[in-house]
Design an enzyme around this catalytic site. Sequence first.
Site, mmCIF file in Angstrom:
data_model
loop_
_atom_site.group_PDB
_atom_site.id
_atom_site.type_symbol
_atom_site.label_atom_id
_atom_site.label_comp_id
_atom_site.label_asym_id
_atom_site.label_seq_id
_atom_site.Cartn_x
_atom_site.Cartn_y
_atom_site.Cartn_z
ATOM 1 C CE LYS A 14 -3.868 -2.440 2.109
ATOM 2 N NZ LYS A 14 -4.738 -2.699 3.260
ATOM 3 C CD GLN A 58 -3.542 -4.324 6.237
ATOM 4 O OE1 GLN A 58 -3.660 -3.311 5.570
ATOM 5 N NE2 GLN A 58 -3.983 -5.490 5.800
ATOM 6 C CG ASP A 81 -9.805 -0.316 4.830
ATOM 7 O OD1 ASP A 81 -9.472 -0.807 3.740
ATOM 8 O OD2 ASP A 81 -9.113 -0.386 5.861
#
Length: 246
Positions: A14, A58, A81
Amino acid sequence: MGDDPASRIYVNNKKKACEYCGIRSFEYALPGDTTQEELMDLIEKLNGDDSVDGILCQLPIPKHLDEKAVINAIRPDKDVDAFHPANVGKIMIGDYDFLPCTPAGVMELIRESGIDIAGKECVVIGRSNIVGKPMAMLLLHAHGTVTICHSKTKDLAETVRRADIVVAAVGVPELITGDMIKEGAVVIDVGMNRLPDKKLVGDVAFESAAKKASAITPVPGGVGPMTIAMLMKNTVKAALVHHENK
Ligand code: GUN
């Protein structure tokens, strides 16, 4: 958070993608013994930081921490997200700002491949909040006839055999085998399973399924890069909205 080796790889990828796109990224690699309060303080700080347009925690996080509280704490307009209940609700009614990255990546793959979803039998294997449930919703929005299978499904093979489009997101190595795939079906494998010999395999047995499918994604290199691309897209979108509102 902590030292999950898979998370380390995902976060590195990422960060690399951010660099490639010209997005500044800030990594907070918190130790495994971080307290809930410390984590919430960091999210609050980032929520209020004008130089930050997107926040991502995460997953998974260590067991002693409250994942739900973390998801709820991220400001919905910085939730790249799309895990916050406000964003999940918006997806449900089809009026959304962000889509969760993996299902959005799968939709992009289907569309870019010129595959029409309307009226197709779509079978999603897996019912996670991150992939299975939103995936089913996006296929439904695209006018697919959607079935969600899970660990209690009576006859998985028979259900998958009906599918024109199969999306496997269950986390069981090579659960979906070629004999379950209808001739000409589209097969999308979201699974990322590390075998004891360290080999990375999907939820689909690629070799046998590829013999039946008209299109199929490999693992690795199929859905994974799309997830990251969609994260970049969400982040740019968040930045544009923040810029307009300044
Ligand atoms: N862990 C596995 N997939 C994801 C994802 O899409 N986002 C985050 N934040 N964590 C994950």
